[in-house]
Design an enzyme around this catalytic site. Structure first.
Site: not given
Length: 331
Positions: A164, A110, A280, A107
């Site tokens: 997420s 992202k 993140k 993720s």
């Protein structure tokens, strides 16, 4: 160390990579300055110029590093597959372990999704979540969207970066570009423009695909570019958020979203002298545990630290804390 040269919008961009420019019947050409943009004056061979005039340095504001790993007794190297510590104001790489190795990003993908959405999207536009957007693995991380929900792009970005949400990622892609495929093409275009030449993306959320990969160094490039946006900084630093939108029947929906960053949640101790801005997380079986983080010292000196492919969450945060301790020490 040789340089790949890519032609972008009439300019030649020299990118530092461990490859040769020599092909069959071609004369080798190299450049003294990595990540430099040149204006062509005389075409030569495969499109490289013999004589060029330096227009600007592509890497003049970047930390630029080769393939050499650095060592530090205070950092436990075997806790991850790759890691890096970047002091961005002095453009130094203070720690590097396999920063150009291609790995699944999970993720952390992202970050690029948010960057593209902030660059091309209308934050006030209302997206209607499609059935296609909900076609994700049953064990995916989600923020609770359902087909027919109507929600603005800004809130979708909170769902993307805080909890997420893979559902949010697909909805963002469709809202910004009209389709997931068109958005992914835009992701790859923007990644190349940022110099992330060792990366390729197949989706906006980061679920594993053999053709979906990046590196610690490319994530640094993408994250640093995203950090130029105040809205992005707001997204990654928010601890708790209340989303309010409507479902397919026009009824109000309220969702409470929490940031998955354990430093921001107070679940991991932050080293003395360090303030966490945000970052993140990313986790899949194929990628392991990953984290991209922005932090600052007490004097306001900014750092980006990245850990990829840790075997478990404890290893991830142990090594990240060691990187932050090195940042706090200033060396």
């Amino acid at each position: 160390m040789k340089l790949i040269v890519k032609k972008l919008t009439g300019l030649l961009v020299a990118v530092l990579l461990p490859v040769s420019l020599v092909g069959c019947g071609e004369e080798e050409v190299s450049f003294e300055q990595p990540y430099q943009v040149f204006q062509s004056t005389e075409q030569y061979g495969i499109g490289i110029t013999k004589q060029t005039e330096a227009a600007s340095f592509f890497g003049e504001e970047l930390c630029v590093g080769g393939n050499e790993n650095s060592t530090d007794e205070a950092i436990t190297a075997d806790l991850s597959g790759a890691a890096g510590l970047f002091r961005t104001n002095t453009r130094e790489i203070l720690y590097a372990k396999d920063i150009h190795m291609q790995l699944y990003p999970a993720s952390t993908t992202k970050i690029l999704t948010a960057y593209v959405a902030l660059k091309y999207g209308d934050l006030q536009s209302i997206a209607t979540v499609s059935e296609r957007a909900m076609e994700i693995d049953v064990d995916s991380s989600v923020c609770g969207l359902e087909a027919g929900d109507q929600i603005d792009l800004m809130q979708l970005l909170y769902g993307l970066m805080m909890c997420s949400g893979n559902d949010a990622a697909n909805a963002i892609a469709e809202q910004v570009s009209g389709s997931i495929e068109a958005f992914v093409a835009l992701m790859n275009q923007e990644a190349l423009a940022l110099g992330a030449t060792n990366s390729h993306f197949m989706n906006p959320h980061g679920l594993p695909d053999e053709q979906h990969y990046t590196t610690v160094y490319d994530l640094y490039l993408i994250f640093q570019a995203a950090m130029e946006s105040g809205t992005f900084r707001q997204l990654i630093s928010t601890v708790d958020y209340t989303a309010q939108y409507t479902n397919g029947q026009g009824e109000p929906v309220t969702e409470e979203w929490k940031n998955s960053n354990r430093y921001l949640q107070g679940e991991e101790e932050v080293p003395e002298g360090i303030t966490i801005v945000g970052g993140k997380t990313g986790t899949t079986n194929a990628a392991g545990h990953c984290l991209v983080l922005s932090s600052e010292t007490g004097s306001g000196e900014p750092y980006i630290s990245i850990v990829m492919r840790a075997e478990n969450r404890d290893n991830l945060y142990t090594q990240m804390t060691e990187l932050l301790q090195k940042a706090a020490a200033g060396s």
